[in-house]
Design a protein around this motif. Structure first.
Motif, PDB file in Angstrom:
ATOM      1  N   ASN A  78     110.901  22.056 -50.293  1.00 25.62           N
ATOM      2  CA  ASN A  78     112.158  21.306 -50.404  1.00 25.62           C
ATOM      3  C   ASN A  78     113.014  21.811 -51.552  1.00 25.62           C
ATOM      4  O   ASN A  78     114.244  21.918 -51.425  1.00 25.62           O
ATOM      5  CB  ASN A  78     111.864  19.812 -50.578  1.00 25.62           C
ATOM      6  N   ASP A  79     112.385  22.131 -52.680  1.00 27.12           N
ATOM      7  CA  ASP A  79     113.137  22.605 -53.834  1.00 27.12           C
ATOM      8  C   ASP A  79     113.819  23.932 -53.537  1.00 27.12           C
ATOM      9  O   ASP A  79     114.932  24.185 -54.006  1.00 27.12           O
ATOM     10  CB  ASP A  79     112.207  22.740 -55.043  1.00 27.12           C
TER      11      ASP A  79
ATOM     12  N   GLU B  15     117.041  23.266 -51.678  1.00 24.55           N
ATOM     13  CA  GLU B  15     118.069  22.732 -52.582  1.00 24.55           C
ATOM     14  C   GLU B  15     118.683  23.847 -53.427  1.00 24.55           C
ATOM     15  O   GLU B  15     119.908  23.891 -53.613  1.00 24.55           O
ATOM     16  CB  GLU B  15     117.451  21.657 -53.480  1.00 24.55           C
TER      17      GLU B  15
ATOM     18  N   GLU C 231     120.932  26.001 -51.155  1.00 28.96           N
ATOM     19  CA  GLU C 231     122.207  25.344 -50.849  1.00 28.96           C
ATOM     20  C   GLU C 231     123.151  25.445 -52.041  1.00 28.96           C
ATOM     21  O   GLU C 231     124.364  25.720 -51.872  1.00 28.96           O
ATOM     22  CB  GLU C 231     121.965  23.879 -50.479  1.00 28.96           C
ATOM     23  N   ARG C 232     122.620  25.264 -53.246  1.00 29.60           N
ATOM     24  CA  ARG C 232     123.457  25.364 -54.440  1.00 29.60           C
ATOM     25  C   ARG C 232     123.993  26.782 -54.617  1.00 29.60           C
ATOM     26  O   ARG C 232     125.175  26.981 -54.913  1.00 29.60           O
ATOM     27  CB  ARG C 232     122.654  24.931 -55.670  1.00 29.60           C
TER      28      ARG C 232
END
Length: 446
Positions: free
Chosen positions: A54-55, A58, A61-62
């Motif tokens: 999951n990290d 994230e 996406e950033r």
């Protein structure tokens, strides 16, 4: 009509950077593809302890948003990097691939991780390793297998990082190298494994094995990619070394390593072919001498074992059963090593550093086989009883000289590594030489 999506699995760092900036694909696309390959290959490959699923998304996406908004942090922006699970990543457990201690939840990043994040890199999971980077795989974590043949080892102790790169999951990974733990798995997996000079890259937040010998290392698809990562983590300017002229390149063959009786026939064929390519290109090649490999290996272990024993003293006393048997035996041996052997080894270390430096008055780099055989079924444990795996690896750790393994051949589908070592402080020049030789050998391969 829709175009076929680009397969980003084996792209170089430069190709990823170009694709991001042209809009051909995004960091999110690349990380999703990386996670697809990880799911396809695990658990048989056994390269990851924590894929940080999951990290990773994230972070991707950033990075995708930042690049779309014109925020460009440099050549590693949006590039996924795997991390050996002996290096702290904030918010993630560091397991050290052991049961001797509880996993530690890192509250801050190791300095090398901080620098990667500042450059926009994506931290893509924690990779498997030999227990505490000390010599054997803990049975609860198991061996990392080789992407070229899953019945063989990826090597150690940074095998998870090497396999992740070689398997096309990530283009870049970090490892540690105390006695060859970046270069040996790079050789087995057919990628570039770069150990910069002693103290060149930060070890803050990296669990030690032997402080007199420990180095942070880089595993990459090529020496060119390794150079990009080194510039970022080492806070260096991009490699602007002058173009290599083969007629002016002076290379030394370490004769007692190149011709060591432990060299297997398949590795010998690749070495002979490599030498032929270099000679045909017009390079000036001479034989050079270093102390016997066996003496250098003994000195390395005479330093490593007592320093590692001191680090593990309290844990060995409180939870000896948490270690794998081989790790436990290695660490215990450090307590019984005579002090005079350690002192002699440190004296040799200083003497050999001067001796190696003198070779570079007449040579630009020295060559040796990285290891004398292709990937075996299981990783050879560190041993005082004639450890053939490290016959060519120890001089770079003992002296602190920068050293890199590149692929120089393929024997029956298994890679063979060529080790190139440079003078102290010559990292950029060494990487330029390695890149030139890599490209030369690739052009010459059938």
């Amino acid at each position: 009509m829709t175009s076929t999506p680009i397969d980003t699995a084996f792209l170089s760092i430069g190709e990823l950077a170009d694709g991001y900036r042209s809009g051909a694909f995004t960091p999110l696309d690349v990380c999703r593809r990386a996670q697809e390959r990880l799911a396809l290959l695990e658990p048989k490959l056994n390269a990851f302890i924590d894929p940080m699923t999951n990290d990773v998304i994230e972070q991707a996406e950033r990075a995708t948003r930042e690049l779309a908004d014109g925020v460009d942090r440099g050549p590693l922006h949006g590039v996924p990097v795997a991390i050996k699970d002996i290096i702290d990543v904030a918010g993630t457990e560091t397991t050290y691939a052991t049961r001797a201690v509880q996993p530690k939840l890192a509250t801050v990043d190791a300095e090398c991780i901080r620098r990667l994040r500042d450059a926009g890199a994506i931290i893509f999971g924690k990779t498997n390793l030999l227990e505490f980077a000390a010599g054997v795989a803990h049975p609860d974590f198991g061996q990392t297998n080789n992407p070229h043949d899953m019945h063989l080892t990826a090597g150690g102790s940074s095998g998870g990082s090497a396999a992740a790169v070689a398997a096309g999951i990530v283009p870049l990974a970090l490892g540690t190298d105390t006695g060859g733990s970046v270069r040996a798995p790079a050789s087995y997996c057919g990628i570039a494994g770069f150990k910069p000079g002693f103290g060149t890259l930060p070890l803050d937040g990296v669990y030690p094995l032997s402080p007199s010998l420990d180095h942070l290392g880089i595993l990459a698809r090529s020496s060119k990619d390794a150079a990009v990562a080194f510039a970022v983590i080492g806070v260096r300017k991009p490699n602007n070394s002058p173009a290599i002229s083969p007629e002016q390149l002076r290379l030394g063959i370490v004769s007692n390593q190149w011709n060591h009786p432990a060299i297997r026939p398949d590795v010998r064929r690749a070495l002979d072919a490599t030498l032929g390519v270099l000679e045909h290109a017009g390079m000036h090649i001479v034989n050079v001498d270093l102390p016997t490999p066996e003496l250098m290996a003994k000195s390395l272990l005479d330093i490593l074992m007592p320093e590692a024993a001191l680090i593990h003293r309290q844990t060995l006393a409180s939870n000896p059963g948490g270690y794998a048997r081989g790790t436990h035996e290695l660490l215990l041996a450090g307590f019984t090593l005579p002090a005079i052997d350690y002192v002699d080894a440190r004296h040799n270390q200083n003497s050999w550093r001067e001796q190696l430096s003198s070779l570079f008055k007449t040579t630009d780099a020295i060559l040796a086989p990285t290891v004398p055989f292709v990937a075996p079924g299981t990783d050879p444990a560190l041993s005082t009883e004639g450890d053939d795996e490290i016959i060519s690896l120890t001089h770079a750790n003992l002296t602190g000289a920068p050293s890199i393994s590149i692929r120089c051949g393929l024997e029956k589908t298994m890679p063979v590594g060529l080790q190139i070592t440079g003078a102290l402080g010559s990292e950029e020049r060494l990487l330029a030489i390695a890149n030139y030789l890599e490209e030369l050998l690739q052009m010459a391969s059938p």
